[in-house]
Design an enzyme around this catalytic site. Structure first.
Site, PDB file in Angstrom:
ATOM      1  N   GLU A   1       0.841  -1.203   0.000  1.00 11.19           N
ATOM      2  CA  GLU A   1       0.000   0.000   0.000  1.00 11.19           C
ATOM      3  C   GLU A   1       0.875   1.252   0.000  1.00 11.19           C
ATOM      4  OE1 GLU A   1      -3.666   0.014   2.067  1.00 11.19           O
ATOM      5  OE2 GLU A   1      -3.530   2.147   2.587  1.00 11.19           O
TER       6      GLU A   1
ATOM      7  N   GLU B   1       4.765   5.138   3.681  1.00  7.50           N
ATOM      8  CA  GLU B   1       4.214   6.468   3.998  1.00  7.50           C
ATOM      9  C   GLU B   1       5.376   7.406   4.316  1.00  7.50           C
ATOM     10  OE1 GLU B   1       1.095   8.150   3.984  1.00  7.50           O
ATOM     11  OE2 GLU B   1       2.519   9.711   4.535  1.00  7.50           O
TER      12      GLU B   1
ATOM     13  N   LYS C   1     -14.345   6.270   8.234  1.00  5.97           N
ATOM     14  CA  LYS C   1     -15.308   7.233   8.786  1.00  5.97           C
ATOM     15  C   LYS C   1     -15.485   8.397   7.825  1.00  5.97           C
ATOM     16  CE  LYS C   1     -14.705   7.029  13.730  1.00  5.97           C
ATOM     17  NZ  LYS C   1     -13.922   7.615  14.799  1.00  5.97           N
ATOM     18  N   PHE C   2     -14.348   8.822   7.289  1.00  5.20           N
ATOM     19  CA  PHE C   2     -14.285   9.927   6.349  1.00  5.20           C
ATOM     20  C   PHE C   2     -15.174   9.646   5.125  1.00  5.20           C
ATOM     21  CE2 PHE C   2     -11.926  10.564   2.355  1.00  5.20           C
ATOM     22  CZ  PHE C   2     -11.866  11.943   2.279  1.00  5.20           C
ATOM     23  N   GLU C   3     -15.127   8.377   4.710  1.00  2.04           N
ATOM     24  CA  GLU C   3     -15.890   7.993   3.530  1.00  2.04           C
ATOM     25  C   GLU C   3     -17.390   7.942   3.834  1.00  2.04           C
ATOM     26  OE1 GLU C   3     -13.837   4.599   2.053  1.00  2.04           O
ATOM     27  OE2 GLU C   3     -15.226   4.424   0.386  1.00  2.04           O
TER      28      GLU C   3
ATOM     29  N   ASP D   1       9.831   7.829   0.494  1.00  4.27           N
ATOM     30  CA  ASP D   1       9.110   8.109  -0.752  1.00  4.27           C
ATOM     31  C   ASP D   1       8.863   6.793  -1.504  1.00  4.27           C
ATOM     32  OD1 ASP D   1       8.290   8.876  -3.270  1.00  4.27           O
ATOM     33  OD2 ASP D   1       9.979  10.214  -3.667  1.00  4.27           O
TER      34      ASP D   1
ATOM     35  N   ASP E   1     -11.823  10.099  -3.917  1.00  2.00           N
ATOM     36  CA  ASP E   1     -13.123  10.761  -3.745  1.00  2.00           C
ATOM     37  C   ASP E   1     -13.164  12.051  -4.559  1.00  2.00           C
ATOM     38  OD1 ASP E   1     -11.235  12.100  -2.317  1.00  2.00           O
ATOM     39  OD2 ASP E   1     -12.497  12.470  -0.563  1.00  2.00           O
TER      40      ASP E   1
ATOM     41  N   ASP F   1      -3.137  12.065  -2.699  1.00  2.00           N
ATOM     42  CA  ASP F   1      -3.306  13.523  -2.743  1.00  2.00           C
ATOM     43  C   ASP F   1      -3.790  13.921  -4.136  1.00  2.00           C
ATOM     44  OD1 ASP F   1      -2.218  14.218  -0.065  1.00  2.00           O
ATOM     45  OD2 ASP F   1      -0.420  13.259  -0.878  1.00  2.00           O
TER      46      ASP F   1
HETATM   47  C1  LIG Z   1      -4.660  12.123   1.114  1.00  2.00           C
HETATM   48  S1  LIG Z   1      -3.630  11.064   2.055  1.00  2.00           S
HETATM   49  C2  LIG Z   1      -4.567   9.554   2.133  1.00  2.00           C
HETATM   50  C3  LIG Z   1      -4.102   8.647   3.208  1.00  2.00           C
HETATM   51  C4  LIG Z   1      -4.786   7.280   3.327  1.00  2.00           C
HETATM   52  N1  LIG Z   1      -4.545   6.433   2.174  1.00  2.00           N
HETATM   53  C5  LIG Z   1      -6.268   7.426   3.575  1.00  2.00           C
HETATM   54  O1  LIG Z   1      -7.068   6.990   2.732  1.00  2.00           O
HETATM   55  O2  LIG Z   1      -6.634   7.975   4.625  1.00  2.00           O
HETATM   56  C6  LIG Z   1      -2.294  10.653   0.953  1.00  2.00           C
HETATM   57  C7  LIG Z   1      -1.068  10.145   1.675  1.00  2.00           C
HETATM   58  O3  LIG Z   1      -0.076   9.733   0.747  1.00  2.00           O
HETATM   59  C8  LIG Z   1       1.194  10.074   1.246  1.00  2.00           C
HETATM   60  N2  LIG Z   1       2.115  10.130   0.103  1.00  2.00           N
HETATM   61  C9  LIG Z   1       2.023  10.944  -0.962  1.00  2.00           C
HETATM   62  N3  LIG Z   1       3.011  10.697  -1.837  1.00  2.00           N
HETATM   63  C10 LIG Z   1       3.754   9.688  -1.295  1.00  2.00           C
HETATM   64  C11 LIG Z   1       4.913   9.005  -1.723  1.00  2.00           C
HETATM   65  N4  LIG Z   1       5.514   9.308  -2.880  1.00  2.00           N
HETATM   66  N5  LIG Z   1       5.412   8.041  -0.927  1.00  2.00           N
HETATM   67  C12 LIG Z   1       4.809   7.721   0.246  1.00  2.00           C
HETATM   68  N6  LIG Z   1       3.712   8.345   0.710  1.00  2.00           N
HETATM   69  C13 LIG Z   1       3.187   9.321  -0.057  1.00  2.00           C
HETATM   70  C14 LIG Z   1       0.980  11.384   1.955  1.00  2.00           C
HETATM   71  O4  LIG Z   1       1.967  11.646   2.938  1.00  2.00           O
HETATM   72  C15 LIG Z   1      -0.413  11.186   2.577  1.00  2.00           C
HETATM   73  O5  LIG Z   1      -0.326  10.671   3.868  1.00  2.00           O
END
Ligand SMILES: C[S@@+](CC[C@H](N)C(=O)[O-])C[C@H]1O[C@@H](n2cnc3c(N)ncnc32)[C@H](O)[C@@H]1O
Length: 229
Positions: free
Chosen positions: A60, A85, A209-211, A112, A171, A135
């Site tokens: 993931e 993450e 919950k968010f969903e 990353d 979303d 994001d």
């Molecule tokens: C909008 S959040 C969604 C988090 C989670 N999947 C959820 O549904 O609640 C996107 C996450 O992806 C992480 N992220 C973005 N680009 C990444 C990357 N290249 N490597 C690891 N994490 C990354 C961000 O730090 C953030 O926590």
């Protein structure tokens, strides 16, 4: 790495927020990261050795605070889960849940994901790759920062076993359309949607919950599932 690749590497899919870990997250990091964490090094992981068994491996990308990641690992103990993450309080939060759910079938990486995929994941080693609610980078001039891009998906394809599944969810309708535009023409993937676009949320993805709140407000969520040819 050629100069074009170097330029592209500068475009990151995240902005590293300076977040402090709570005491609980810090404690969970100290206690569990040595066992449940993997350091980033430019060498391949050996999942069989890491988990001391042979089981389907799910990767993931961007698990946020780790809620749905940890719930999946709790509900599918016959699968092994690798979570990546960049935000370290998120990794701490995930390890708090790992303790609560007594998880042994996860490993977390605080780095990353693009670099982890590039250097650490063996080809054809994954049964599933999931990216949930990445994001969305709303502004058009930022769309290049979206993690779902053709070149990145080609790399993901190489890491999947034949028949392995790439599962995306968002979303944000415009990002859902973007995901479909990227994946649909790729000869490496087959869309698992009966309608050739989106799939109903599979049970393997826990509802957050968010969903639920979003659904109650009439917001949509789009799931995409593609199998590797
Ligand atoms: C909008 S959040 C969604 C988090 C989670 N999947 C959820 O549904 O609640 C996107 C996450 O992806 C992480 N992220 C973005 N680009 C990444 C990357 N290249 N490597 C690891 N994490 C990354 C961000 O730090 C953030 O926590």
């Amino acid at each position: 790495m050629n100069s074009e690749e170097k330029n592209q590497r500068k475009i990151r899919s995240f902005v590293l927020r300076k977040g402090r870990l709570t005491k609980g997250q810090q404690r969970a990091m100290e206690l569990h990261f040595p066992r449940l964490g993997l350091e980033f090094k430019k060498e391949l992981y050996d999942f069989k050795a890491i988990f001391e068994r042979e089981a389907p491996v799910v990767l993931e990308i961007g698990f946020g605070m780790g809620k749905s990641f940890a719930e999946q690992a709790r509900d599918q103990r016959d699968h092994d889960f690798i979570g990546i993450e960049v935000h370290n309080p998120g990794v701490g939060a995930c390890l708090v849940l790992a303790e609560e759910y007594e998880l042994e079938n996860i490993r977390v990486i605080n780095h990353d994901a693009v670099e982890v995929i590039e250097h650490c994941i063996p080809d054809h080693s994954l049964d599933r790759i999931q990216i949930f609610f990445p994001d969305p980078w709303h502004k058009k001039r930022h769309h290049k920062r979206r993690i779902v891009q053709t070149e990145f998906c080609q790399k993901l394809h190489k890491k999947l076993k034949p028949g392995g599944v790439l599962h995306l969810a968002t979303d944000w309708e415009n990002y859902a359309e973007h995901m479909l535009e990227v994946l649909q023409p790729m000869p490496e993937f087959k869309n698992l949607s009966e309608t050739d676009d989106y799939v109903p949320r599979p049970e393997s993805r826990p509802l957050t919950k968010f969903e639920v709140r979003g659904q109650n407000l009439g917001h949509g969520v789009w799931d995409l599932m593609f199998s590797a040819k």
